[in-house]
Scaffold this active site. Structure first.
Site, PDB file in Angstrom:
ATOM      1  CG  ASP A 223       6.212  17.553 -26.670  1.00 56.21           C
ATOM      2  OD1 ASP A 223       6.452  17.130 -25.525  1.00 56.21           O
ATOM      3  OD2 ASP A 223       5.505  16.941 -27.487  1.00 56.21           O
TER       4      ASP A 223
ATOM      5  CD1 TRP B 147       6.386   3.355   4.171  1.00 59.72           C
ATOM      6  CD2 TRP B 147       7.532   4.163   2.423  1.00 59.72           C
ATOM      7  NE1 TRP B 147       6.781   4.630   4.475  1.00 59.72           N
ATOM      8  CE2 TRP B 147       7.477   5.155   3.421  1.00 59.72           C
ATOM      9  CE3 TRP B 147       8.196   4.444   1.231  1.00 59.72           C
ATOM     10  CZ2 TRP B 147       8.076   6.401   3.266  1.00 59.72           C
ATOM     11  CZ3 TRP B 147       8.787   5.704   1.090  1.00 59.72           C
ATOM     12  CH2 TRP B 147       8.720   6.660   2.097  1.00 59.72           C
TER      13      TRP B 147
ATOM     14  NE  ARG C 170       3.732   3.203  10.677  1.00 56.02           N
ATOM     15  CZ  ARG C 170       4.673   3.786   9.907  1.00 56.02           C
ATOM     16  NH1 ARG C 170       5.675   4.430  10.461  1.00 56.02           N
ATOM     17  NH2 ARG C 170       4.594   3.740   8.608  1.00 56.02           N
TER      18      ARG C 170
ATOM     19  CG  HIS D  38      12.465  14.744   5.606  1.00 54.98           C
ATOM     20  ND1 HIS D  38      11.392  14.352   6.353  1.00 54.98           N
ATOM     21  CD2 HIS D  38      12.328  16.067   5.414  1.00 54.98           C
ATOM     22  CE1 HIS D  38      10.635  15.407   6.626  1.00 54.98           C
ATOM     23  NE2 HIS D  38      11.179  16.456   6.062  1.00 54.98           N
TER      24      HIS D  38
ATOM     25  CD  GLU E 248       9.465  10.146  -2.638  1.00 52.51           C
ATOM     26  OE1 GLU E 248      10.444  10.450  -3.355  1.00 52.51           O
ATOM     27  OE2 GLU E 248       8.361   9.833  -3.093  1.00 52.51           O
TER      28      GLU E 248
ATOM     29  CB  THR F 249       5.745  25.055   6.050  1.00 45.02           C
ATOM     30  OG1 THR F 249       6.895  24.270   5.752  1.00 45.02           O
ATOM     31  CG2 THR F 249       4.527  24.322   5.565  1.00 45.02           C
TER      32      THR F 249
ATOM     33  CE  LYS G 135       4.773  26.625  -0.696  1.00 46.16           C
ATOM     34  NZ  LYS G 135       5.439  27.277  -1.832  1.00 46.16           N
TER      35      LYS G 135
ATOM     36  CG  HIS H 263      12.695  14.531  11.361  1.00 42.64           C
ATOM     37  ND1 HIS H 263      12.525  15.754  10.775  1.00 42.64           N
ATOM     38  CD2 HIS H 263      12.179  13.644  10.485  1.00 42.64           C
ATOM     39  CE1 HIS H 263      11.915  15.603   9.614  1.00 42.64           C
ATOM     40  NE2 HIS H 263      11.698  14.340   9.413  1.00 42.64           N
ATOM     41  CG  HIS H 264      11.945  10.172   9.221  1.00 46.97           C
ATOM     42  ND1 HIS H 264      10.613  10.066   8.902  1.00 46.97           N
ATOM     43  CD2 HIS H 264      12.399  11.245   8.547  1.00 46.97           C
ATOM     44  CE1 HIS H 264      10.275  11.031   8.060  1.00 46.97           C
ATOM     45  NE2 HIS H 264      11.341  11.758   7.825  1.00 46.97           N
TER      46      HIS H 264
ATOM     47  CE1 TYR I 235       8.441  19.688   3.460  1.00 47.36           C
ATOM     48  CE2 TYR I 235      10.263  18.229   4.003  1.00 47.36           C
ATOM     49  CZ  TYR I 235       9.262  19.088   4.406  1.00 47.36           C
ATOM     50  OH  TYR I 235       9.054  19.335   5.722  1.00 47.36           O
TER      51      TYR I 235
ATOM     52  CB  SER J 247      10.456   5.851 -14.342  1.00 51.27           C
ATOM     53  OG  SER J 247       9.371   6.710 -14.534  1.00 51.27           O
ATOM     54  CB  SER J 248      11.775   9.285 -10.537  1.00 50.21           C
ATOM     55  OG  SER J 248      10.586   8.765 -10.070  1.00 50.21           O
TER      56      SER J 248
ATOM     57  CB  SER K 151       0.675  28.341  -5.794  1.00 50.11           C
ATOM     58  OG  SER K 151       1.216  27.922  -4.576  1.00 50.11           O
TER      59      SER K 151
ATOM     60  CG  HIS L 194      -1.564   1.321   1.516  1.00 51.40           C
ATOM     61  ND1 HIS L 194      -2.566   1.852   0.740  1.00 51.40           N
ATOM     62  CD2 HIS L 194      -1.316   2.249   2.479  1.00 51.40           C
ATOM     63  CE1 HIS L 194      -2.913   3.037   1.223  1.00 51.40           C
ATOM     64  NE2 HIS L 194      -2.168   3.306   2.278  1.00 51.40           N
TER      65      HIS L 194
END
Lengths: 185, 530
Positions: free
Chosen positions: B112, B146, B454, B257, B259, B332, B335, B306-307, B261, B173-174, B272, B83
């Protein structure tokens, strides 16, 4: 859009592509460079030196090495034709230390006999500090005619044993278990 | 305004050339058109979204009551793993790449993408990766989470190898997609379109693409190390050979991390565009928006641990990562302030795109606050790996990124299809999503605070009521997304004809210079931006 502009854009696009590909490749390398960097940072900051084995003491902290207690082993039989004796009559142990001793019993009769050993302690207050982990007295013992058996006792003396107690006597008495005798014939 | 006529006429002149593409399926396999590829990205991501959603519902069905109900614990762990991977790499990221493909060339006046052939490759790698990923379930799967932490991954079965290769292909791909996006934005802007005149959505994608180029290779390195640890006798993460499993977490979160953002920043970009359009005012503080987004991107490289507060870091490290993480709240906050200030005294209307943008604003901010709570080391330690964390990141991933993507779809659907969507059904979609989302995830804060861990298929009896509320919400949320599918199909097939500029306040090139629907080829002659 005229052809000259198109060619020019295509050329500068290819240049940007090459630069960005180099960045991607460098970052792939950077992932692997993190491995020695991590080891170095851990070493320099003293967080952990991954090249040294962990500083874990191999000493058993539960054993009180500052004192010794004498354990005397005593063996008796009550109305039973067995010989019963400890292999070693006494032993010095540290409180908290796990110790194994052996008793020997011999059935001198020509018939099978079932017996049960009952422990007692001297002085009496030592009983609550004397922890038997394995003992032949936990079960009844049945010996065939003339059989000899060596039986272990594994014990620990609780480090909380009062300082005044220097000697503990562990005394066993074997009784024949009533109602287990088989009438001959 | 003559550009409209010119381009329109031009498109018609080339009408026959347009249909030079092969018929049937081969048109989609061989296409190099940014609009075709954008559509394929969006449909792919929607299919993956449904697949990941079914997995989420499997999880919620199992958690309906304590004890084991419908799946085995191993399969439950695989469901949480797949998931997560499918939603992050299969649904959210491709959705925003789809937006980038459709919108960036139209918004900067380019014909293009810079490398159309590579663009085709970036997309067609995705189904391959998705098939690898899902087929690994058939060989025993890998219930490793994950985040794919060692040493579980170095000991998992053959499903793990397929997972690793799938991540490699997704990464390729990315990276290809990002190189394409950066090159397009840097080299192919219309004359007069300076960097600081670019629409905010284009800015956010420029920054995101740089982040992707920087961190996707690091993830590729991390899974490569896992692969060589598994099969080639290396000991990067194997303590018995001098390695360290905690090293994996450092490398992973150095990717992981940013990722976060990578997912959030394009969502900021869509919002925006939408909020100014429906406030009929230009975006408040455009320049500060650009700088805030850039600082978020730069700071995202400096806060990864921090993870990892519970891995036994030195206190100095914990303090540094705590303060650095809290620092991100400043840009943040800038924004969020700018979005609110854009609406201030605007003449607001609340069509579906605006509703989703406002839903984003409320719920993303809430998710940001719980993020601040978790940034504090002493608070994080008891909350680590509880449902509080699950609630936090679903507020930023679902109510943040997904709501923003839905907002973008409703916003640009008229331009893409030429037809208006059904406004009433769109509003139903929003309100049902909003209500069911909160039913699903708000209670999970309380479950986490009460200590429910979890990724565990069973739980203590006292958590039952809140888990049942959450499961009801999840099924409602999942079914609501089928309504979204219906709205989109109805729009494509039988929607009312949309005007060239259906939104009063929209002012970017695709609205002002192009007809609706956007022709197959646009801006072959670049517009001039004043």
């Amino acid at each position: 859009m005229n052809d000259a502009v198109l060619t020019e854009t295509a050329a500068s696009n290819r240049q940007t592509l090459r630069r960005l590909l180099v960045v991607a490749l460098l970052m792939f390398g950077f992932g692997f460079a993190l491995v020695p960097m991590y080891e170095k940072i851990c070493e320099v900051t003293g967080a952990r030196n991954v090249f040294l084995p962990d500083d874990v003491s191999t000493q058993n902290t539960q054993v009180d090495f500052s004192r010794k207690v004498s354990i005397e082993f005593d063996a008796n039989v009550q109305r039973l034709e067995w010989t019963f004796k400890p292999v070693e009559p006494y032993l010095d142990v540290h409180p908290g230390e796990m110790t194994q001793v052996v008793y020997e019993i011999r059935n001198t009769l020509d018939r099978p006999v079932t017996g049960q050993a009952v422990p007692s302690y001297g002085p009496r207050e030592a009983a609550q500090y004397f922890k038997k982990i394995e003992c032949f007295c936990f079960q009844q013992q049945t010996l065939g005619p003339g059989e000899v058996r060596r039986l272990p006792v594994v014990f620990v003396v609780d480090p909380a044993l009062p300082k005044s107690v220097n000697t503990i006597t562990l005394s066993y008495t074997f009784f024949e278990v009533a109602g287990t005798r088989k009438n001959p014939g | 305004m003559s550009a409209v006529i010119d381009n329109h006429g031009h498109a018609h002149d080339d009408h026959h050339a347009d249909h030079g593409h092969p018929p049937g399926l081969m048109r989609w396999v061989s296409t190099t058109n940014h609009k075709d590829i954008g559509s394929m990205y969006l449909w792919f991501s929607f299919i993956m979204f449904l697949m990941g959603g079914v997995m989420a519902l499997t999880i919620r069905a199992e958690l309906w009551q304590p004890g084991m109900q419908i799946v085995q614990p191993e399969f439950f762990n695989q469901m949480t793993t797949y998931h997560g991977l499918i939603m992050v790499f299969g649904a959210i990221m491709p959705a925003f790449v789809g937006f980038a493909n459709w919108q960036i060339p139209m918004m900067i006046g380019a014909p293009d993408m810079a490398f159309p052939r590579m663009n085709n490759w970036s997309f067609w790698l995705l189904p391959v990766a998705a098939i690898l990923l899902v087929s690994s379930l058939a060989v025993g799967g890998a219930g490793v989470g994950w985040t794919m932490y060692a040493p579980l991954t170095t000991q998992a079965g053959p499903g793990m190898d397929l997972l690793i290769f799938a991540v490699h292909i997704l990464g390729m791909s990315s990276i290809m997609g990002s190189i394409n996006i950066v090159t397009t934005i840097l080299n192919m802007r219309a004359p007069g379109m300076t960097l600081m005149k670019m629409p905010m959505f284009v800015w956010t994608w420029l920054i995101t693409a740089y982040l992707l180029i920087a961190v996707m290779p690091v993830l590729a390195g991390a899974v490569t190390m896992t692969l060589t640890d598994r099969h080639f006798g290396t000991s990067f993460f194997n303590a018995a050979g001098g390695g360290d499993p905690v090293l994996y977490q450092h490398i992973f979160w150095f990717f992981g991390h940013p990722e976060v953002y990578i997912i959030a920043i394009p969502a900021f970009g869509v919002v925006s565009q939408v909020i100014p359009a429906f406030s009929r005012k230009p975006l408040f503080g455009y320049a500060s928006m650009v700088y805030a987004t850039s600082s978020i991107a730069i700071l995202s490289f400096m806060v990864w641990a921090h993870h990892m507060y519970t891995t036994g870091m030195p206190v100095a490290g914990q303090l540094y990562f705590m303060y650095a993480t809290m620092l991100i709240a400043v840009p943040t906050g800038v924004k969020v302030f700018n979005w609110v200030a854009t609406m201030w005294r605007g003449s607001l209307t609340f069509e579906t795109p605006m509703l989703f943008a406002l839903g984003f604003l409320f719920l993303f901010t809430l998710g940001g606050f719980t993020g601040l709570v978790l940034a504090m080391t002493p608070v994080d330690v008891p909350l680590h790996d509880t449902y509080y964390v699950v609630a936090h990141f679903h507020y930023v991933m679902v109510a943040g990124a997904l709501f923003s993507a839905l907002s973008g779809v409703y916003f640009w659907l008229p331009k893409w299809t030429g037809n208006m969507y059904d406004e009433t059904l769109g509003k139903w979609h929003f309100w049902l999503s909003m209500v069911f989302f909160n039913i699903t995830f708000f209670v999970q804060h309380f479950l986490g605070l009460a200590g429910m861990p979890r990724r565990i298929p069973d739980y203590n009896l006292q958590f039952t009521a809140f888990n049942q509320i959450s499961s009801i919400g999840a099924f409602g949320f999942g079914l609501t997304q089928l309504l979204f599918l219906y709205v989109v199909l109805k729009c494509i097939r039988s929607g009312e004809k949309a005007p060239d500029k259906p939104w009063d306040g929209a002012d970017t090139l695709e609205w002002t210079h192009l007809p609706t629907p956007a022709p197959y080829h646009t801006f072959e002659n670049p517009p001039t931006v004043k």
